[in-house]
Scaffold this motif. Sequence first.
Motif, PDB file in Angstrom:
ATOM      1  N   GLN A  50       0.896  -1.292  -0.016  1.00  7.31           N
ATOM      2  CA  GLN A  50       0.175  -0.038   0.199  1.00  7.31           C
ATOM      3  C   GLN A  50       0.888   1.259   0.120  1.00  7.31           C
ATOM      4  OE1 GLN A  50      -2.529  -0.713   3.277  1.00  7.31           O
ATOM      5  NE2 GLN A  50      -3.903  -1.885   2.319  1.00  7.31           N
ATOM      6  N   LEU A  51       2.085   1.264   0.782  1.00  8.91           N
ATOM      7  CA  LEU A  51       2.999   2.327   0.692  1.00  8.91           C
ATOM      8  C   LEU A  51       3.523   2.358  -0.725  1.00  8.91           C
ATOM      9  CD1 LEU A  51       4.435   4.727   1.948  1.00  8.91           C
ATOM     10  CD2 LEU A  51       5.953   3.054   3.016  1.00  8.91           C
ATOM     11  N   GLN A  52       3.854   1.412  -1.314  1.00  9.49           N
ATOM     12  CA  GLN A  52       4.627   1.557  -2.702  1.00  9.49           C
ATOM     13  C   GLN A  52       3.430   2.252  -3.703  1.00  9.49           C
ATOM     14  OE1 GLN A  52       7.819   0.785  -3.735  1.00  9.49           O
ATOM     15  NE2 GLN A  52       6.731   2.068  -5.482  1.00  9.49           N
ATOM     16  N   GLN A  53       2.256   1.916  -3.421  1.00  9.82           N
ATOM     17  CA  GLN A  53       1.123   2.248  -4.427  1.00  9.82           C
ATOM     18  C   GLN A  53       1.052   3.765  -4.075  1.00  9.82           C
ATOM     19  OE1 GLN A  53      -0.444   0.597  -6.642  1.00  9.82           O
ATOM     20  NE2 GLN A  53      -1.098   2.530  -7.447  1.00  9.82           N
ATOM     21  N   GLN A  54       1.286   4.337  -3.027  1.00 14.96           N
ATOM     22  CA  GLN A  54       1.132   5.748  -2.558  1.00 14.96           C
ATOM     23  C   GLN A  54       2.251   6.496  -3.217  1.00 14.96           C
ATOM     24  OE1 GLN A  54       1.015   5.983   1.558  1.00 14.96           O
ATOM     25  NE2 GLN A  54      -1.326   5.460   1.697  1.00 14.96           N
ATOM     26  N   LEU A  55       3.558   5.884  -3.198  1.00 14.25           N
ATOM     27  CA  LEU A  55       4.939   6.356  -3.661  1.00 14.25           C
ATOM     28  C   LEU A  55       4.795   6.486  -5.229  1.00 14.25           C
ATOM     29  CD1 LEU A  55       7.471   4.631  -1.551  1.00 14.25           C
ATOM     30  CD2 LEU A  55       6.644   7.049  -1.195  1.00 14.25           C
ATOM     31  N   SER A  56       4.180   5.532  -5.717  1.00 13.22           N
ATOM     32  CA  SER A  56       4.162   5.358  -7.021  1.00 13.22           C
ATOM     33  C   SER A  56       3.106   6.523  -7.888  1.00 13.22           C
ATOM     34  CB  SER A  56       3.689   3.899  -7.663  1.00 13.22           C
ATOM     35  OG  SER A  56       4.636   2.980  -7.180  1.00 13.22           O
ATOM     36  N   ASN A  57       2.103   6.636  -7.134  1.00 13.31           N
ATOM     37  CA  ASN A  57       1.176   7.748  -7.318  1.00 13.31           C
ATOM     38  C   ASN A  57       1.622   9.017  -7.032  1.00 13.31           C
ATOM     39  OD1 ASN A  57      -0.394   5.799  -8.747  1.00 13.31           O
ATOM     40  ND2 ASN A  57      -1.675   5.528  -6.959  1.00 13.31           N
ATOM     41  N   GLN A  58       2.592   9.164  -6.515  1.00 13.75           N
ATOM     42  CA  GLN A  58       3.156  10.485  -5.812  1.00 13.75           C
ATOM     43  C   GLN A  58       2.209  11.144  -4.770  1.00 13.75           C
ATOM     44  OE1 GLN A  58       3.913  12.715  -9.415  1.00 13.75           O
ATOM     45  NE2 GLN A  58       5.766  12.115  -9.365  1.00 13.75           N
ATOM     46  N   LEU A  59       1.620  10.318  -4.008  1.00 20.57           N
ATOM     47  CA  LEU A  59       0.696  10.623  -2.840  1.00 20.57           C
ATOM     48  C   LEU A  59       1.468  10.476  -1.532  1.00 20.57           C
ATOM     49  CD1 LEU A  59      -2.532   8.827  -3.803  1.00 20.57           C
ATOM     50  CD2 LEU A  59      -2.001  10.995  -4.161  1.00 20.57           C
ATOM     51  N   SER A  60       2.740  10.028  -1.588  1.00 25.11           N
ATOM     52  CA  SER A  60       3.692  10.222  -0.497  1.00 25.11           C
ATOM     53  C   SER A  60       4.963  10.086  -1.011  1.00 25.11           C
ATOM     54  CB  SER A  60       3.193   8.928   0.463  1.00 25.11           C
ATOM     55  OG  SER A  60       4.056   8.845   1.647  1.00 25.11           O
ATOM     56  N   GLN A  61       5.901  10.305  -0.083  1.00 24.04           N
ATOM     57  CA  GLN A  61       7.500  10.278  -0.511  1.00 24.04           C
ATOM     58  C   GLN A  61       8.156   9.821   0.921  1.00 24.04           C
ATOM     59  OE1 GLN A  61       8.115  14.326  -1.587  1.00 24.04           O
ATOM     60  NE2 GLN A  61       8.920  15.166   0.461  1.00 24.04           N
ATOM     61  N   LEU A  62       9.218   9.356   0.708  1.00 25.36           N
ATOM     62  CA  LEU A  62      10.286   9.069   1.649  1.00 25.36           C
ATOM     63  C   LEU A  62      11.570  10.027   1.638  1.00 25.36           C
ATOM     64  CD1 LEU A  62      10.612   5.115   0.907  1.00 25.36           C
ATOM     65  CD2 LEU A  62       9.154   6.242   2.973  1.00 25.36           C
ATOM     66  N   ASN A  63      11.529  10.257   3.061  1.00 24.44           N
ATOM     67  CA  ASN A  63      12.787  11.357   3.170  1.00 24.44           C
ATOM     68  C   ASN A  63      14.191  10.540   3.515  1.00 24.44           C
ATOM     69  OD1 ASN A  63      11.245  13.542   2.949  1.00 24.44           O
ATOM     70  ND2 ASN A  63      10.333  13.204   4.782  1.00 24.44           N
ATOM     71  N   PHE A  64      15.400  10.876   3.102  1.00 24.81           N
ATOM     72  CA  PHE A  64      16.670  10.259   3.327  1.00 24.81           C
ATOM     73  C   PHE A  64      17.341  11.141   4.339  1.00 24.81           C
ATOM     74  CE2 PHE A  64      20.801   9.210   2.179  1.00 24.81           C
ATOM     75  CZ  PHE A  64      20.866   7.785   2.036  1.00 24.81           C
ATOM     76  N   ASP A  65      18.273  10.333   4.929  1.00 22.62           N
ATOM     77  CA  ASP A  65      19.142  11.189   5.879  1.00 22.62           C
ATOM     78  C   ASP A  65      20.652  10.362   5.762  1.00 22.62           C
ATOM     79  OD1 ASP A  65      19.891   9.635   8.403  1.00 22.62           O
ATOM     80  OD2 ASP A  65      17.478   9.912   8.596  1.00 22.62           O
ATOM     81  N   GLU A  66      21.460  10.983   5.989  1.00 24.93           N
ATOM     82  CA  GLU A  66      22.664  10.390   5.902  1.00 24.93           C
ATOM     83  C   GLU A  66      23.216   9.340   6.822  1.00 24.93           C
ATOM     84  OE1 GLU A  66      25.148  11.121   3.205  1.00 24.93           O
ATOM     85  OE2 GLU A  66      23.566  12.121   2.378  1.00 24.93           O
ATOM     86  N   GLN A  67      22.600   9.458   8.133  1.00 26.29           N
ATOM     87  CA  GLN A  67      22.976   8.552   8.961  1.00 26.29           C
ATOM     88  C   GLN A  67      22.230   7.172   9.014  1.00 26.29           C
ATOM     89  OE1 GLN A  67      23.019   9.876  13.190  1.00 26.29           O
ATOM     90  NE2 GLN A  67      24.148   7.920  13.942  1.00 26.29           N
ATOM     91  N   HIS A  68      21.062   7.311   8.861  1.00 25.03           N
ATOM     92  CA  HIS A  68      19.942   6.288   8.719  1.00 25.03           C
ATOM     93  C   HIS A  68      19.438   5.812   7.402  1.00 25.03           C
ATOM     94  CE1 HIS A  68      20.111   7.595  13.028  1.00 25.03           C
ATOM     95  NE2 HIS A  68      20.179   6.415  13.383  1.00 25.03           N
ATOM     96  N   GLY A  69      19.788   6.670   6.437  1.00 29.50           N
ATOM     97  CA  GLY A  69      18.945   6.302   4.951  1.00 29.50           C
ATOM     98  C   GLY A  69      17.706   6.463   5.182  1.00 29.50           C
ATOM     99  N   TYR A  70      17.008   5.633   4.619  1.00 30.47           N
ATOM    100  CA  TYR A  70      15.368   5.815   4.582  1.00 30.47           C
ATOM    101  C   TYR A  70      14.652   5.263   5.945  1.00 30.47           C
ATOM    102  CZ  TYR A  70      15.656   6.821  -0.401  1.00 30.47           C
ATOM    103  OH  TYR A  70      15.865   7.611  -1.458  1.00 30.47           O
ATOM    104  N   LEU A  71      15.559   4.855   6.746  1.00 30.06           N
ATOM    105  CA  LEU A  71      14.966   4.139   8.111  1.00 30.06           C
ATOM    106  C   LEU A  71      13.831   4.820   8.667  1.00 30.06           C
ATOM    107  CD1 LEU A  71      14.778   1.970  10.188  1.00 30.06           C
ATOM    108  CD2 LEU A  71      16.690   2.842  11.133  1.00 30.06           C
ATOM    109  N   LYS A  72      14.270   6.070   9.147  1.00 29.17           N
ATOM    110  CA  LYS A  72      13.188   6.827  10.143  1.00 29.17           C
ATOM    111  C   LYS A  72      11.979   7.168   9.283  1.00 29.17           C
ATOM    112  CE  LYS A  72      16.789   9.729  12.647  1.00 29.17           C
ATOM    113  NZ  LYS A  72      17.106  10.805  12.986  1.00 29.17           N
ATOM    114  N   SER A  73      12.217   7.544   7.947  1.00 30.14           N
ATOM    115  CA  SER A  73      10.823   7.822   6.971  1.00 30.14           C
ATOM    116  C   SER A  73      10.292   6.665   6.838  1.00 30.14           C
ATOM    117  CB  SER A  73      11.344   8.385   5.729  1.00 30.14           C
ATOM    118  OG  SER A  73      10.032   8.587   4.978  1.00 30.14           O
TER     119      SER A  73
END
Length: 439
Positions: A50-73
Motif C-alpha cells: 500500500q505504501l508503494q502504491q502511494q509512492l508510485s502515485n506521488q501521494l507520499s514520499q520517503l525522506n533520506f538522511d545520511e546516518q540512517h538512510g530511509y529508516l526513519k521515514s
Amino acid sequence: MSSHASIPHLRIAFIFGFLFALPSQLWAQFDFEKEPINYGENLQHDAVAQLQQQLSNQLSQLNFDEQHGYLKSVLEKLNISPESQVLVYSKTSFQLSRISPRKPRALYFNDDSYVGWVQGGDVVEIMTTDPQHGEVFYTLSQEQNETPRFVQDRGQCITCHASSRTQGVPGGLIRSAFVNASGQPHYGSGTFTTDHSSPFAERWGGWYVTGTHGTMRHMGNVLSLDRDDAENIDRESGANVTDLSQKLNVSPYLTPHSDIVALMVLEHQTQMQNFLTLANFETRMAQHHDQTINMALDRPADHQSDTTRRRIASAGEKLVRSLLFVDEFPLESPVAGTSGFASEFAARGPFDSQQRSLRDFDLQTRLFKYPCSYLIYSDSFDQLPPAVKQYVASRLHEILFGDDMGEDFSHLTAEDRRAIREILQATKPDLWASLDPQP
C-alpha cells in the motif's frame, strides 16, 4: 533509479533468528505457492504494498538522511515507533558482514510490520503481514534516489521462513543461540526457537536485552568464548542490564534500548501470527481439495469431507491455544523494560468501559494481565475463512464461559475468563454474533 534499488537477485532472508541449510526436498515449490493460496502474487493489501502504491502515485514520499538512510521515514510511514527497537548481534542476516556485537542489527515492529536496519547496510529489510498470504518480504535500497522503490522477494526468504519453526507457513521467528565474539553462532551447540512458552533461560542468545528481571537469567548480552564449551556462558554478567553503553556505541541507533518487554511481545507476536496464517492456509487448501473432489465425484459443491473438518479443527485448535497463552512460561520475578515501549503499546487499546484492554501488561507472573492475544483484533483474524473463524469463536465461547474446564486451559482462573469475555464483548462485539445461542 540507483543500481541497488532494482537488483533482481537481492533476496533478503529477513531472519529474526538463524539461517540453516534446508533438506533438498524443501527447496521445491511449497504447497502455498500453488492454488488456492498463490503466495506472493498480486499483493495489494499488506502495508508495504500500500505504501508503494502511494509512492508510485506521488501521494507520499520517503525522506533520506545520511546516518540512517530511509529508516526513519519508513518507520514513520508504517506507523512503527522507534521505542520498539531491539538489537541482535548474531550474524544472521543477509548483511552479516556488517553485523557484530559492536554493531548489532536493529529491529523495529508494530502489530503487522517489521523493519531491520544495519549500520552502513545496503538495504532496509522489511517483513510485513498480508491477511491472506502471511508474512511477505521486501527490501529498500539505502542509496538515495528520487524514486525509492520496495523490492518484493520472490521466494528466497521462505526457504528459511517457511519451516516447522514457523508452523510451515511464511512467517517470522525469534531464535536464540550461543554466539562468539564476532557474532557467529556456535550452531553445533544447538539453538532455540522462542515464543511465550519458552523457558526464560533459553531466550535471547545473540540479542541485547535492556531491563530488569530479578533472579531469572537469560542468554542475552553475553558471548560464548570457548568454542569447545560453547554453552558455558556468563549469564550473570548479562542479567538486569539497563545500560548498553559499556558494550557498544549506542549513538548511531534511534534509541539506546533493546527493551526486554518489546522482546517478549515480539516473540509472542511472531508465532501468534504464524498460527493465524496456518489456520487460513489449512482451511483454504482443505476446502479447495474438497471442491476438486466434489466436482470429480459429482457431489454437491458445498459437501465437506471428514478430512477437511479435521484439518480445520486441528488448525483452529492450535490457534485457540496460542490466543489464550496455553503453556506460557510463568515468570519467577517481575520484569520491567527501559524504553517507552510498554506504555506506548498499552495505550493503543481498545478499551472496555472499565478501561481494561488485552494490551494491559502483567509482567509479574506472566506477560499480559488478561491472557488473550491482542492479535484477535488483527486483519489476519478478521479475514480468516468463515469455517475456521466460526470454529475458533465457538471454542473461545466454550472456554471463556466455562463450558470447557479442561486441563489445557486450567491456567485461566474464573476471574481471567470473566475479564477476557467482558473485554471481548465490549471491544469485539461481532465475535460471537453468529453463535447460537448468543452470549
